[in-house]
Motif scaffolding. Sequence first.
Motif, PDB file in Angstrom:
ATOM      1  N   GLU A   1       0.877   4.155  -2.883  1.00 60.11           N
ATOM      2  CA  GLU A   1       0.576   5.550  -2.575  1.00 60.11           C
ATOM      3  C   GLU A   1       1.740   6.482  -2.896  1.00 60.11           C
ATOM      4  OE1 GLU A   1      -0.557   5.541   1.495  1.00 60.11           O
ATOM      5  OE2 GLU A   1      -2.593   4.800   1.115  1.00 60.11           O
TER       6      GLU A   1
ATOM      7  N   ARG B   1      -2.650  14.483   4.132  1.00 60.35           N
ATOM      8  CA  ARG B   1      -2.816  13.028   4.184  1.00 60.35           C
ATOM      9  C   ARG B   1      -2.103  12.416   5.385  1.00 60.35           C
ATOM     10  NH1 ARG B   1      -1.671  13.214  -1.440  1.00 60.35           N
ATOM     11  NH2 ARG B   1       0.384  12.306  -1.030  1.00 60.35           N
TER      12      ARG B   1
ATOM     13  N   ARG C   1       0.833  -1.215   0.000  1.00 59.45           N
ATOM     14  CA  ARG C   1       0.000   0.000   0.000  1.00 59.45           C
ATOM     15  C   ARG C   1       0.858   1.252   0.000  1.00 59.45           C
ATOM     16  NH1 ARG C   1      -4.376   1.707   4.714  1.00 59.45           N
ATOM     17  NH2 ARG C   1      -4.814   3.814   3.911  1.00 59.45           N
TER      18      ARG C   1
END
Length: 318
Positions: A27, A107, A23
């Motif tokens: 990203e 984020r 992941r």
Amino acid sequence: MRSSRLVEIMLRLEGSRGVTAQRLADELDVSVRTVYRDVAALSAAGVPMWTESGPGGGVRLLDGWQSKLGSMTGAETSALMLLGVPSIAEDLGLREVATAAQSKLLRALPLPLRIDAQVWRDRLYVDAPGWFNRPRDVSRLPDVAAAVLEGRRLRVSYRTGNRTATRTLDPLGLVAKAGVWYLVAQHRRHTLSYRVSRIEEVTVLDEPATRPANFDLARWWSDSVAEFDRALLRFDCRVRLSPAAWRHLPHAIGVEAARVEPGPPDDDGWFTVHLRLEAEDVARDQLTSLGSDVEVLEPQSLRRALWGVGAAMMRRNG
């Protein structure tokens, strides 16, 4: 590039129970192998993190560990959102970089802080230039900014009126005022300001710039502006002001010109003050804004000028 990615990995892991390497790779748009190398580098730098394999595994931080950035308050993160003034970032050639940095910060923040910061970004827009200003040529600004940040000398072709001169400058800083960019630099040991829009050519030299010890850009600019304002004040006059006019004097003639000590109030409560303004026609226009709360005592030419304005207003509005 790698340093910003390392920080982003660290911030994404704060407050989470772990994130899979795949992941993170997706990203950050890197390979899984790169993620593991980055994790190893962070561990070597003292960040308490490790990886776990199998279901529910991933990259983790030691429970309770936080970086200094992760401990920011809501007000602090909101303030960071205010730094990305679009027009300034665009002039410097950094708009995309500033937008990306804000997005990464959002984020990486915990959800409550992310919401507070997002509100400021969505609901505040700063348009630095004033109304009716024509766009100025700031195409040389990125090169000038690079020299300022890297501490390197500049050779510029600078236009003053119809004349263009070549100068070698030691850059000290940049100032953005009302949408206009100024380079503050030393030329032959004199610190001066130069409008970036008047720089026609610029060359960043390999020579290091000379910077005075303890130079304070903000203080120098403030002192320079005040000195410039004072230099314009050459016309002396003496006036009587009502209490209301005395309170509004800085708005009428400017803060610098209003730095005067009034005499004691007379029987009507009015003050007599000596003023130094730019010129008689400027003084006429500025004092007219005070209406009937001002009386010119001298010079007589200014007194007659104000009488003429009042008489003309009576004729047109009588």
